[in-house]
Design a protein around this motif. Structure first.
Motif, short mmCIF file in Angstrom:
data_model
loop_
_atom_site.label_atom_id
_atom_site.label_comp_id
_atom_site.label_asym_id
_atom_site.label_seq_id
_atom_site.Cartn_x
_atom_site.Cartn_y
_atom_site.Cartn_z
N UNK A 384 0.97 -1.17 0.03
CA UNK A 384 0.03 -0.08 -0.10
C UNK A 384 0.81 0.97 0.03
N UNK A 385 0.42 2.47 -0.56
CA UNK A 385 1.17 3.69 -0.73
C UNK A 385 1.21 4.14 0.95
N UNK A 386 2.51 4.78 1.22
CA UNK A 386 2.71 5.26 2.30
C UNK A 386 3.89 6.30 2.31
N UNK A 387 3.15 7.72 2.44
CA UNK A 387 4.00 8.88 2.02
C UNK A 387 4.63 9.30 3.27
N UNK A 388 5.94 9.72 3.31
CA UNK A 388 6.46 10.41 4.36
C UNK A 388 6.32 9.71 5.64
N UNK A 389 6.07 10.50 6.68
CA UNK A 389 5.88 9.86 8.01
C UNK A 389 4.49 9.90 8.33
N UNK A 390 3.51 9.90 7.42
CA UNK A 390 2.05 9.59 7.55
C UNK A 390 1.97 8.08 7.65
N UNK A 391 0.69 7.85 8.16
CA UNK A 391 0.04 6.64 8.26
C UNK A 391 -0.08 6.12 6.95
N UNK A 392 -0.09 4.60 6.68
CA UNK A 392 -0.18 4.09 5.52
C UNK A 392 -1.47 4.36 4.82
N UNK A 393 -1.70 4.33 3.55
CA UNK A 393 -3.00 4.22 2.70
C UNK A 393 -3.59 2.74 2.98
N UNK A 394 -4.85 2.62 2.84
CA UNK A 394 -5.43 1.34 2.71
C UNK A 394 -5.42 0.74 1.43
N UNK A 395 -5.12 1.74 0.27
CA UNK A 395 -5.12 1.01 -1.11
C UNK A 395 -3.44 1.28 -1.69
N UNK A 396 -3.35 1.28 -2.88
CA UNK A 396 -2.15 1.24 -3.62
C UNK A 396 -1.87 2.79 -3.92
N UNK A 397 -2.89 3.74 -3.64
CA UNK A 397 -2.60 5.30 -3.88
C UNK A 397 -2.89 5.98 -2.76
#
Length: 409
Positions: A384-397
């Protein structure tokens, strides 16, 4: 009596004389921003084993998603004669949002070191410091333009200075016709095993009229402790790379946290920039290998063996539109974690950034990122997508946007 008064006067005046050639400077950054993400997890395993959540979130943070985070520090120097100086730096990270300390509650978590500098010979220092990747390669990258949203997945190569190195001895050369070099070694501190938890790095950079290039190598023995476990809240036995999450908590750093059992981590990084007028063109590459997986059996819940390798290639364009306005864009492609035929995961990310200076000390900024993930992550799950220090997404984007203000003092 007179002799006693003379002696006391001499003692009282001694510190004044000793400090006459010394200085201490208070400095820092106070910054805060509002960040929006279109999709974040609330738990790592929902119905059918898929991540749960997926809602939008807006949050205030202390520069965690901006170009730099809040900090204050003290720098000191004393002239010892003939150009030789004693130097020290103590630097604390903190949150403007609630006043708490950064780096897991470590008092001087960003830096804490003392050293001696001599003309021509360079600087030798000891303490909690940055490694060669941060000293030489990171300055050529683009976090200053695109913010912490633009880090490589989980900052696996530490090029965003997420991790500091404890118990370290470092040498940094002076500049010779634009060429600089240095090395760092961290003592493991384990009785009877000299190499356990050791860490070493080396690097160089060259800065010319228009061209700049830098390269570094780091090697961490038992990286779960020597690299990822250096903050006050780190676990001596648990996973410091992140978490697989659970039915009640989101995953953390799913791109790498399944590889915490590695005996070694080695990262090679290269970056270069070319300045053309008001524009800066940049390229970068890094490779990280988590070697001898399974060396710490208690962290090897998936029974991994062998080596997991990550590669990131990136390119950027930065442009100073006016003396007050800067803009830029970059793209990174990461391919990594291929293990036991899993194929690994792939992360493609676009970054945008802009900054407007209100003065020499105050700047308004905005950053944005879009990431697309595919393949299988370090836990054997669909990436799954995971930008920076944020919590990951539930999807690929995942999409994230951040805007804030920064003041230097």
């Amino acid at each position: 009596m007179k002799k006693t008064l003379l002696a006391l006067t001499t003692i009282a005046l001694s510190p004044v004389a000793a400090h006459a050639q010394s200085s201490v400077t208070l400095y820092g950054i106070v910054t805060g921003n509002v960040t929006y993400a279109n999709n974040v997890q609330t738990s790592a395993t929902g119905a059918g084993g898929k991540p749960a959540g997926g809602g939008q979130v807006a949050q205030f943070d202390s520069g965690t998603s901006g170009p730099s985070s809040s900090r204050w520090g003290l720098k000191g120097a004393e002239d010892l004669g003939s150009g030789v100086r004693t130097l020290f730096t103590l630097e604390n990270g903190f949150s403007v949002a609630n006043g708490t300390m950064g780096q897991g509650g470590t008092l001087f978590g960003r830096q804490a070191w003392i050293g001696i500098a001599a003309p021509t010979y360079g600087t030798a220092s000891i303490g909690r410091q940055s490694d060669a990747a941060v000293d030489y390669v990171s300055p050529l990258l683009y976090a200053w333009y695109f913010g912490n949203l633009a880090i490589h997945p989980a900052d696996y190569d530490n090029l965003n200075f997420t991790h500091r190195i404890n118990n370290s001895i470092k040498y940094s050369s002076d500049s010779f016709s634009g060429f600089r070099f240095g090395a760092l070694y961290s003592l493991g501190g384990i009785a009877g095993n000299f190499t356990q938890n050791q860490y070493w790095s080396a690097g160089f950079s060259y800065t010319g009229a228009n061209l700049a290039i830098a390269a570094s190598i780091i090697n961490a023995r038992n990286p779960n402790n020597s690299l990822y476990g250096t903050n006050a809240n780190a676990s001596a036995t648990g996973n410091n790379l992140g978490s697989a999450g659970s039915a009640t908590s989101p995953a953390s750093n799913p791109s790498i946290s399944g590889f915490a059992s590695a005996r070694t981590q080695q990262t090679i990084a290269v970056a270069s920039t070319w300045t053309i007028g008001s524009a800066i063109l940049g390229v970068a590459w890094s490779n990280t290998q988590y070697g001898d997986l399974g060396a710490t059996p208690s962290l090897n819940t998936r029974n991994y063996h062998g080596t997991a390798s990550f590669n990131t290639v990136g390119a950027s364009v930065r442009y100073q539109v006016t003396p007050f306005l800067r803009v830029g864009t970059s793209f990174d492609y990461t391919n990594g974690g291929n293990l036991n035929g899993s194929g690994g995961a792939r992360y493609e990310q676009w970054n945008l950034g802009a900054g407007y200076s209100l003065s020499k000390a105050t700047e308004l900024y905005a950053t944005a990122a879009y990431q697309h993930a595919s393949g299988i992550d370090s836990w054997g799950r669909e990436a799954v997508a995971s930008i920076g220090y944020l919590s990951p997404s539930t999807t690929s984007n995942q999409v994230a946007v951040s805007a804030g203000i920064k003041h230097l003092f």
